[in-house]
Write a protein that holds these residues in place. Structure first.
Motif, PDB file in Angstrom:
ATOM      1  N   ILE A   1      69.088  83.639 -82.478  1.00 55.81           N
ATOM      2  CA  ILE A   1      70.023  83.077 -81.500  1.00 55.81           C
ATOM      3  C   ILE A   1      71.450  83.165 -82.038  1.00 55.81           C
ATOM      4  O   ILE A   1      72.381  83.591 -81.336  1.00 55.81           O
ATOM      5  N   PHE A   2      71.622  82.778 -83.307  1.00 54.93           N
ATOM      6  CA  PHE A   2      72.947  82.871 -83.917  1.00 54.93           C
ATOM      7  C   PHE A   2      73.438  84.318 -83.917  1.00 54.93           C
ATOM      8  O   PHE A   2      74.597  84.604 -83.619  1.00 54.93           O
ATOM      9  N   ARG A   3      72.545  85.223 -84.236  1.00 49.65           N
ATOM     10  CA  ARG A   3      72.902  86.649 -84.307  1.00 49.65           C
ATOM     11  C   ARG A   3      73.331  87.182 -82.940  1.00 49.65           C
ATOM     12  O   ARG A   3      74.328  87.886 -82.821  1.00 49.65           O
ATOM     13  N   GLU A   4      72.568  86.839 -81.894  1.00 51.45           N
ATOM     14  CA  GLU A   4      72.897  87.312 -80.542  1.00 51.45           C
ATOM     15  C   GLU A   4      74.276  86.818 -80.112  1.00 51.45           C
ATOM     16  O   GLU A   4      75.086  87.584 -79.580  1.00 51.45           O
ATOM     17  N   ASP A   5      74.557  85.559 -80.327  1.00 54.04           N
ATOM     18  CA  ASP A   5      75.853  85.027 -79.912  1.00 54.04           C
ATOM     19  C   ASP A   5      76.992  85.569 -80.773  1.00 54.04           C
ATOM     20  O   ASP A   5      78.093  85.810 -80.275  1.00 54.04           O
ATOM     21  N   LEU A   6      76.737  85.777 -82.033  1.00 53.81           N
ATOM     22  CA  LEU A   6      77.750  86.390 -82.883  1.00 53.81           C
ATOM     23  C   LEU A   6      78.073  87.789 -82.382  1.00 53.81           C
ATOM     24  O   LEU A   6      79.247  88.174 -82.288  1.00 53.81           O
ATOM     25  N   GLU A   7      77.044  88.561 -82.027  1.00 51.43           N
ATOM     26  CA  GLU A   7      77.271  89.913 -81.504  1.00 51.43           C
ATOM     27  C   GLU A   7      78.099  89.864 -80.222  1.00 51.43           C
ATOM     28  O   GLU A   7      78.998  90.681 -80.029  1.00 51.43           O
ATOM     29  N   ARG A   8      77.815  88.895 -79.342  1.00 50.40           N
ATOM     30  CA  ARG A   8      78.592  88.748 -78.098  1.00 50.40           C
ATOM     31  C   ARG A   8      80.057  88.437 -78.415  1.00 50.40           C
ATOM     32  O   ARG A   8      80.968  88.983 -77.791  1.00 50.40           O
ATOM     33  N   LEU A   9      80.282  87.550 -79.367  1.00 48.98           N
ATOM     34  CA  LEU A   9      81.657  87.199 -79.742  1.00 48.98           C
ATOM     35  C   LEU A   9      82.398  88.402 -80.321  1.00 48.98           C
ATOM     36  O   LEU A   9      83.560  88.641 -79.991  1.00 48.98           O
ATOM     37  N   LEU A  10      81.730  89.150 -81.162  1.00 48.80           N
ATOM     38  CA  LEU A  10      82.365  90.315 -81.784  1.00 48.80           C
ATOM     39  C   LEU A  10      82.637  91.408 -80.757  1.00 48.80           C
ATOM     40  O   LEU A  10      83.653  92.107 -80.835  1.00 48.80           O
ATOM     41  N   THR A  11      81.763  91.555 -79.780  1.00 52.91           N
ATOM     42  CA  THR A  11      81.966  92.540 -78.715  1.00 52.91           C
ATOM     43  C   THR A  11      83.129  92.126 -77.826  1.00 52.91           C
ATOM     44  O   THR A  11      83.936  92.952 -77.415  1.00 52.91           O
ATOM     45  N   ALA A  12      83.231  90.821 -77.546  1.00 55.66           N
ATOM     46  CA  ALA A  12      84.300  90.324 -76.679  1.00 55.66           C
ATOM     47  C   ALA A  12      85.679  90.457 -77.323  1.00 55.66           C
ATOM     48  O   ALA A  12      86.681  90.603 -76.620  1.00 55.66           O
ATOM     49  N   ASP A  13      85.752  90.422 -78.616  1.00 55.98           N
ATOM     50  CA  ASP A  13      87.041  90.474 -79.310  1.00 55.98           C
ATOM     51  C   ASP A  13      86.917  91.268 -80.609  1.00 55.98           C
ATOM     52  O   ASP A  13      86.988  90.703 -81.699  1.00 55.98           O
ATOM     53  N   PRO A  14      86.749  92.582 -80.513  1.00 51.61           N
ATOM     54  CA  PRO A  14      86.521  93.384 -81.730  1.00 51.61           C
ATOM     55  C   PRO A  14      87.695  93.372 -82.714  1.00 51.61           C
ATOM     56  O   PRO A  14      87.496  93.515 -83.910  1.00 51.61           O
ATOM     57  N   SER A  15      88.916  93.150 -82.230  1.00 50.61           N
ATOM     58  CA  SER A  15      90.072  93.154 -83.140  1.00 50.61           C
ATOM     59  C   SER A  15      90.277  91.793 -83.807  1.00 50.61           C
ATOM     60  O   SER A  15      91.006  91.685 -84.774  1.00 50.61           O
ATOM     61  N   GLY A  16      89.656  90.745 -83.252  1.00 55.17           N
ATOM     62  CA  GLY A  16      89.811  89.412 -83.815  1.00 55.17           C
ATOM     63  C   GLY A  16      91.056  88.688 -83.334  1.00 55.17           C
ATOM     64  O   GLY A  16      91.344  87.576 -83.762  1.00 55.17           O
ATOM     65  N   GLU A  17      91.810  89.304 -82.419  1.00 52.29           N
ATOM     66  CA  GLU A  17      93.054  88.700 -81.941  1.00 52.29           C
ATOM     67  C   GLU A  17      92.821  87.379 -81.220  1.00 52.29           C
ATOM     68  O   GLU A  17      93.542  86.400 -81.431  1.00 52.29           O
ATOM     69  N   LEU A  18      91.832  87.319 -80.361  1.00 54.32           N
ATOM     70  CA  LEU A  18      91.529  86.083 -79.647  1.00 54.32           C
ATOM     71  C   LEU A  18      91.167  84.972 -80.625  1.00 54.32           C
ATOM     72  O   LEU A  18      91.593  83.830 -80.473  1.00 54.32           O
ATOM     73  N   PHE A  19      90.411  85.307 -81.657  1.00 61.02           N
ATOM     74  CA  PHE A  19      90.031  84.305 -82.648  1.00 61.02           C
ATOM     75  C   PHE A  19      91.241  83.793 -83.419  1.00 61.02           C
ATOM     76  O   PHE A  19      91.357  82.619 -83.724  1.00 61.02           O
ATOM     77  N   ARG A  20      92.181  84.693 -83.715  1.00 63.37           N
ATOM     78  CA  ARG A  20      93.402  84.262 -84.392  1.00 63.37           C
ATOM     79  C   ARG A  20      94.226  83.322 -83.502  1.00 63.37           C
ATOM     80  O   ARG A  20      94.793  82.345 -83.965  1.00 63.37           O
ATOM     81  N   LEU A  21      94.286  83.633 -82.206  1.00 66.54           N
ATOM     82  CA  LEU A  21      95.002  82.768 -81.268  1.00 66.54           C
ATOM     83  C   LEU A  21      94.382  81.373 -81.207  1.00 66.54           C
ATOM     84  O   LEU A  21      95.087  80.372 -81.249  1.00 66.54           O
ATOM     85  N   VAL A  22      93.077  81.323 -81.098  1.00 67.17           N
ATOM     86  CA  VAL A  22      92.383  80.031 -81.044  1.00 67.17           C
ATOM     87  C   VAL A  22      92.632  79.258 -82.338  1.00 67.17           C
ATOM     88  O   VAL A  22      92.898  78.061 -82.312  1.00 67.17           O
ATOM     89  N   ALA A  23      92.553  79.949 -83.466  1.00 65.08           N
ATOM     90  CA  ALA A  23      92.766  79.288 -84.755  1.00 65.08           C
ATOM     91  C   ALA A  23      94.176  78.712 -84.841  1.00 65.08           C
ATOM     92  O   ALA A  23      94.376  77.615 -85.359  1.00 65.08           O
ATOM     93  N   ALA A  24      95.157  79.437 -84.314  1.00 68.02           N
ATOM     94  CA  ALA A  24      96.537  78.963 -84.371  1.00 68.02           C
ATOM     95  C   ALA A  24      96.748  77.741 -83.479  1.00 68.02           C
ATOM     96  O   ALA A  24      97.590  76.891 -83.768  1.00 68.02           O
ATOM     97  N   GLN A  25      95.978  77.628 -82.407  1.00 71.57           N
ATOM     98  CA  GLN A  25      96.174  76.539 -81.454  1.00 71.57           C
ATOM     99  C   GLN A  25      95.301  75.318 -81.714  1.00 71.57           C
ATOM    100  O   GLN A  25      95.562  74.251 -81.178  1.00 71.57           O
ATOM    101  N   GLN A  26      94.268  75.479 -82.499  1.00 73.41           N
ATOM    102  CA  GLN A  26      93.359  74.336 -82.670  1.00 73.41           C
ATOM    103  C   GLN A  26      94.024  73.238 -83.477  1.00 73.41           C
ATOM    104  O   GLN A  26      94.798  73.481 -84.380  1.00 73.41           O
ATOM    105  N   GLY A  27      93.705  72.017 -83.133  1.00 70.88           N
ATOM    106  CA  GLY A  27      94.329  70.877 -83.791  1.00 70.88           C
ATOM    107  C   GLY A  27      93.554  70.363 -84.985  1.00 70.88           C
ATOM    108  O   GLY A  27      93.999  69.482 -85.677  1.00 70.88           O
ATOM    109  N   ASP A  28      92.394  70.885 -85.248  1.00 68.65           N
ATOM    110  CA  ASP A  28      91.558  70.396 -86.340  1.00 68.65           C
ATOM    111  C   ASP A  28      92.120  70.877 -87.661  1.00 68.65           C
ATOM    112  O   ASP A  28      92.046  72.044 -87.998  1.00 68.65           O
TER     113      ASP A  28
END
Length: 184
Positions: free
Chosen positions: A130-157
């Motif tokens: 299950i973890f693997r399938e969702d990880l693959e979906r995340l990597l396919t959705a954002d192969p460059s990692g730009e979306l993840f960097r944006l989320v990281a910059a905006q998160q308050g944690d």
């Protein structure tokens, strides 16, 4: 820079003595509260790594020999402390913290037998697909990692030292429960 390493080693020696980490009679609770296991490991890792560096080049045997002797003396002293009785003290680089946290009967090397795994380890293995399938979906959705960097910059944690490490989990966490992973 070896001189910086030597100062760090000497400061770690002072910290160990100042905290009372060299006394065999220190109660276990005090030993742990004062972070003595961590202090010992830092001292021995520093001594081993700096000694190795001094012998790799440019070689400085005059500085390396007394440093390695001191590190060996510290290792001998540490071996006599009750906290380290069940640890592998054959070499400073084997002094990881696994023995502090995991079952005493379990070898603390890279692979544990399944029967020694904690329940969480069994859960992770059973659900790895299950973890693997969702990880693959995340990597396919954002192969460059730009979306993840944006989320990281905006998160308050700010509890995580490196926000980017958690950004993919935050995306899964806020995914609306549409995948099997979100439903777990």
């Amino acid at each position: 820079e070896p001189s910086v390493g030597m100062v760090a080693f000497e400061m770690q020696e002072l910290a160990l003595r100042h905290a009372g980490c060299v006394d065999r009679d220190t109660p276990r609770e005090g030993f742990l509260r004062r972070q003595c296991p961590f202090r010992w490991r830092n001292l021995l890792f520093l001594g081993a790594e700096l000694g190795k560096r001094l012998l790799e080049g440019p070689i400085d045997v005059k500085l390396a020999a007394p440093l390695l002797r001191r590190a060996a003396q510290h290792l001998d002293l540490m071996r006599g402390l009750p906290h380290f009785a069940s640890h592998d003290t054959a070499h400073p680089l084997r002094l990881n913290m696994n023995r502090d946290y995991f079952p005493a009967g379990t070898a603390h090397w890279p692979v544990w037998p399944r029967e020694a795994w904690p329940a969480f380890g069994v859960f992770l293995e059973e659900h790895a697909h299950i973890f693997r399938e969702d990880l693959e979906r995340l990597l396919t959705a954002d192969p460059s990692g730009e979306l993840f960097r944006l989320v990281a910059a905006q998160q308050g944690d700010r509890l995580a030292a490196l926000p980017e490490d958690w950004s993919r989990l935050d995306l899964v966490n806020s995914g609306g429960g549409k995948t099997e992973l979100c439903g777990m």
